[in-house]
Design an enzyme around this catalytic site. Structure first.
Site, PDB file in Angstrom:
ATOM      1  N   SER A 198     -16.775 -48.438 -38.556  1.00  0.00           N
ATOM      2  CA  SER A 198     -16.473 -47.021 -38.719  1.00  0.00           C
ATOM      3  C   SER A 198     -15.549 -46.797 -39.916  1.00  0.00           C
ATOM      4  O   SER A 198     -14.646 -47.579 -40.167  1.00  0.00           O
ATOM      5  CB  SER A 198     -15.804 -46.510 -37.434  1.00  0.00           C
ATOM      6  OG  SER A 198     -14.848 -45.515 -37.701  1.00  0.00           O
ATOM      7  N   THR A 199     -15.828 -45.752 -40.658  1.00  0.00           N
ATOM      8  CA  THR A 199     -14.895 -45.354 -41.707  1.00  0.00           C
ATOM      9  C   THR A 199     -14.462 -43.936 -41.414  1.00  0.00           C
ATOM     10  O   THR A 199     -15.266 -43.010 -41.482  1.00  0.00           O
ATOM     11  CB  THR A 199     -15.549 -45.378 -43.100  1.00  0.00           C
ATOM     12  OG1 THR A 199     -16.915 -45.022 -42.967  1.00  0.00           O
ATOM     13  CG2 THR A 199     -15.442 -46.715 -43.755  1.00  0.00           C
ATOM     14  N   SER A 203      -8.628 -44.418 -41.125  1.00  0.00           N
ATOM     15  CA  SER A 203      -8.760 -45.851 -40.893  1.00  0.00           C
ATOM     16  C   SER A 203     -10.186 -46.326 -41.112  1.00  0.00           C
ATOM     17  O   SER A 203     -11.131 -45.539 -41.073  1.00  0.00           O
ATOM     18  CB  SER A 203      -8.325 -46.192 -39.467  1.00  0.00           C
ATOM     19  OG  SER A 203      -9.305 -45.740 -38.559  1.00  0.00           O
ATOM     20  N   VAL A 204     -10.295 -47.621 -41.352  1.00  0.00           N
ATOM     21  CA  VAL A 204     -11.598 -48.270 -41.424  1.00  0.00           C
ATOM     22  C   VAL A 204     -11.581 -49.348 -40.352  1.00  0.00           C
ATOM     23  O   VAL A 204     -10.600 -50.075 -40.225  1.00  0.00           O
ATOM     24  CB  VAL A 204     -11.837 -48.918 -42.805  1.00  0.00           C
ATOM     25  CG1 VAL A 204     -13.238 -49.463 -42.912  1.00  0.00           C
ATOM     26  CG2 VAL A 204     -11.571 -47.914 -43.911  1.00  0.00           C
ATOM     27  N   ASP A 348      -4.732 -37.401 -28.939  1.00  0.00           N
ATOM     28  CA  ASP A 348      -6.008 -37.193 -29.650  1.00  0.00           C
ATOM     29  C   ASP A 348      -7.140 -37.528 -28.689  1.00  0.00           C
ATOM     30  O   ASP A 348      -8.129 -38.150 -29.049  1.00  0.00           O
ATOM     31  CB  ASP A 348      -6.071 -38.053 -30.908  1.00  0.00           C
ATOM     32  CG  ASP A 348      -7.244 -37.648 -31.815  1.00  0.00           C
ATOM     33  OD1 ASP A 348      -7.771 -36.529 -31.644  1.00  0.00           O
ATOM     34  OD2 ASP A 348      -7.644 -38.459 -32.668  1.00  0.00           O
TER      35      ASP A 348
HETATM   36  P1  ADP Z   1     -10.060 -43.219 -36.149  1.00  0.00           P
HETATM   37  O1  ADP Z   1      -8.629 -42.816 -36.335  1.00  0.00           O
HETATM   38  O2  ADP Z   1     -10.766 -43.482 -37.414  1.00  0.00           O
HETATM   39  O3  ADP Z   1     -10.803 -42.275 -35.229  1.00  0.00           O
HETATM   40  P2  ADP Z   1     -10.509 -45.170 -34.053  1.00  0.00           P
HETATM   41  O4  ADP Z   1      -9.482 -46.082 -33.491  1.00  0.00           O
HETATM   42  O5  ADP Z   1     -10.960 -44.044 -33.176  1.00  0.00           O
HETATM   43  O6  ADP Z   1      -9.982 -44.638 -35.450  1.00  0.00           O
HETATM   44  O7  ADP Z   1     -11.750 -46.045 -34.463  1.00  0.00           O
HETATM   45  C1  ADP Z   1     -12.881 -45.501 -35.069  1.00  0.00           C
HETATM   46  C2  ADP Z   1     -14.145 -45.981 -34.404  1.00  0.00           C
HETATM   47  O8  ADP Z   1     -14.217 -47.404 -34.477  1.00  0.00           O
HETATM   48  C3  ADP Z   1     -14.212 -45.658 -32.939  1.00  0.00           C
HETATM   49  O9  ADP Z   1     -14.785 -44.421 -32.716  1.00  0.00           O
HETATM   50  C4  ADP Z   1     -15.048 -46.767 -32.363  1.00  0.00           C
HETATM   51  O10 ADP Z   1     -16.424 -46.468 -32.531  1.00  0.00           O
HETATM   52  C5  ADP Z   1     -14.715 -47.929 -33.276  1.00  0.00           C
HETATM   53  N1  ADP Z   1     -13.687 -48.778 -32.656  1.00  0.00           N
HETATM   54  C6  ADP Z   1     -12.357 -48.709 -32.833  1.00  0.00           C
HETATM   55  N2  ADP Z   1     -11.716 -49.647 -32.134  1.00  0.00           N
HETATM   56  C7  ADP Z   1     -12.669 -50.331 -31.464  1.00  0.00           C
HETATM   57  C8  ADP Z   1     -12.652 -51.447 -30.557  1.00  0.00           C
HETATM   58  N3  ADP Z   1     -11.519 -52.034 -30.196  1.00  0.00           N
HETATM   59  N4  ADP Z   1     -13.838 -51.897 -30.101  1.00  0.00           N
HETATM   60  C9  ADP Z   1     -14.983 -51.306 -30.468  1.00  0.00           C
HETATM   61  N5  ADP Z   1     -15.060 -50.273 -31.309  1.00  0.00           N
HETATM   62  C10 ADP Z   1     -13.923 -49.781 -31.820  1.00  0.00           C
HETATM   63 MN    MN Z   2     -11.018 -42.000 -33.264  1.00  0.00          MN
END
Ligand code: ADP
Ligand code: MN
Length: 460
Positions: A198-199, A203-204, A348
């Site tokens: 995810s980007t 965060s990435v 959030d």
């Molecule tokens: P952001 O601030 O960009 O929303 P997130 O922590 O929500 O950051 O992470 C973005 C995406 O990455 C999430 O929606 C999820 O799909 C994936 N992701 C993040 N952490 C995990 C994890 N521990 N396991 C699986 N997918 C994750």
């Molecule tokens: Mn998120």
């Protein structure tokens, strides 16, 4: 797709496709455009020794076209290493020597040597051997063929290179972060970083296979690394973070440090905050990623999902009404425990930050912005969370789902009685203000809000 279109072969021309026709016309246009460009280039350069190339203005890049007009002009002497220092260089008049011994620039031997020397201009990876040393003389025909081959090799390696870069974490992060990630792999903590999940704006997130142990990130030498990890890289571009100030600025846990820090360090604090919050949740048994390591602005945690596929967000799954109801009670339960046991408000919380794992459990993620309820805006954040959750499950057909105000009270146990949104919000703000005044009087450590005992913890 253009290169593979049927019109290339002249067979089965499908004139029913507008796209195809448009592409054919575009190609024809590009060809004519380039032909015109070549004419202009020729006219511009004339007989001048120094020529200017219009190549960058071409539509059909010569390296990508099958055009045979791209034949090598063997008289092109722009990068001729022989020209500068070899005595056999042909003078202006085009020949040297006298009478019978006259040698023109078309002399086979001279040309052959020149061609050999020009091979030095091929890409460095293209092995040409020591042609000059053995006085190799290449005919123009052979040289042209070799040059074409060198070009196509160059193109091929460029393509491979490009592919490799896209398939890894490399492109999405800056060099410093890349180095951090490499170190994690080098230390054996991570096996491989497979790619980007995810980007986001802030965060990435990458997926990685876990390695054997933690080496230099914690003191526990043999900490078990989960088989799959998620790496959350907090973006170091600062502007996105400006609007998050309010979350951290007023969080007493970070208050002392905030004023002294530069923006780069503040971003590290987001990662640190997420780590602390995840640890609290972990300790309370709330399903959330387990922290593996924190290094600067990079947080490694366990991966929620399997075989590189992250568990879907609640927003993306179509749940049966039974599962929807189950999910709702899980979320209600988690919100209560988050508030009471972790002393946290997610801040959030929505269907975007809840994952539906293994078809049965809701997992909470993305807690870098979570705050304690006594944060000056903590209750407002909680109310917003409640609104998101309530709306999601009510729209999802869960008739048992509390409305946002009921949910707020069920989580916080504050028993705000207002029966409309405006008054409710006003009471929330009044409570926050009261708490702030209390903080002003009694120092930074804040009290908890007065409530009617423990909130009832809801099971399924
Ligand atoms: P952001 O601030 O960009 O929303 P997130 O922590 O929500 O950051 O992470 C973005 C995406 O990455 C999430 O929606 C999820 O799909 C994936 N992701 C993040 N952490 C995990 C994890 N521990 N396991 C699986 N997918 C994750
Ligand atoms: Mn998120």
């Amino acid at each position: 797709s253009v290169a593979e279109g049927p019109f290339i072969t002249g067979e089965n021309i499908d004139t029913s496709s507008d796209l195809m026709l448009a592409q054919m016309l575009q190609m024809e246009f590009d060809r004519e455009y380039d032909a015109q460009l070549r004419r202009e280039e020729k006219k511009f350069n004339g007989d001048s020794k120094v020529s200017i190339s219009f190549e960058n203005y071409r539509k059909v890049h010569p390296f990508d076209s099958d055009s045979s007009e791209d034949e090598v002009d063997w008289q092109d002497t722009r990068h001729d290493p022989y020209r500068a220092d070899k005595p056999t260089t042909t003078p202006k008049k085009g020949f040297i020597g006298k009478g019978k011994d006259i040698t023109t620039k078309h002399d086979e031997v001279v040309c052959g040597r020149k061609n050999t020397a020009r091979m030095e201009n091929f890409a460095p990876e293209f092995q040409v051997g020591d042609g000059i040393g053995m006085d190799l003389k290449l005919s123009n025909q052979v040289f042209n063929a070799l040059k074409q081959h060198a070009y196509s090799e160059e193109r091929r390696s460029a393509r491979l290179h490009e592919k490799k870069e896209h398939s890894t974490a490399e492109k999405a992060v800056d060099p410093k972060t890349r180095l951090l990630l490499y170190k994690m792999v080098n230390s054996g903590m991570l096996e491989t970083i497979t790619g980007c999940i995810s980007t986001g704006k802030e965060s990435v997130v990458f997926h990685a296979y876990g390695g054997r142990y933690v080496h230099c990130f914690t003191n526990e030498e043999d900490k078990v690394i989960p088989p799959e990890c998620a790496i959350k890289v907090f973006k170091t571009t600062l502007n996105e973070f400006k609007n998050r100030d309010k979350y951290i600025k007023d969080d007493y846990r970070f208050k002392d440090r905030f004023s002294k820090l530069n923006p780069r360090k503040i971003i590290r604090m987001w990662a640190e905050k997420e780590m602390h919050n995840l640890t609290r949740m972990q300790n309370a048994g709330i399903p959330c990623p387990e922290v593996v390591a924190l290094k600067k602005h990079v947080l490694v945690m366990s991966f929620i999902g399997q075989d590189q596929a992250p568990a879907p967000k609640l927003k993306d799954v179509k749940l049966s009404s039974e599962d929807m109801k189950k999910a709702y009670y899980q979320v209600l339960n988690m919100m209560q425990r988050l508030y009471k046991e972790c002393n946290l408000v997610h801040a959030d919380l929505s269907e975007y930050n809840m994952l539906w794992h293994e078809g049965k459990v809701v997992w909470l993620i993305d807690v870098s912005q979570s705050v304690e309820p006594t944060h000056p805006h903590g209750l407002e954040f909680l109310f917003r969370d409640c609104r998101n959750v309530s709306q999601f499950f009510q729209k999802g057909g869960v008739i048992e789902a509390l409305n946002e105000r009921e949910l707020f009270n069920a989580v916080s146990n504050l028993n705000i009685t207002a029966d409309n949104e405006m008054d409710f919000q006003a009471e929330i703000e009044a409570l926050e203000k009261m708490n702030e005044d209390h903080v002003q009087k009694h120092g930074k450590k804040t009290s908890t809000f007065p409530s009617d005992g423990d909130p009832p913890i809801c099971g399924e």
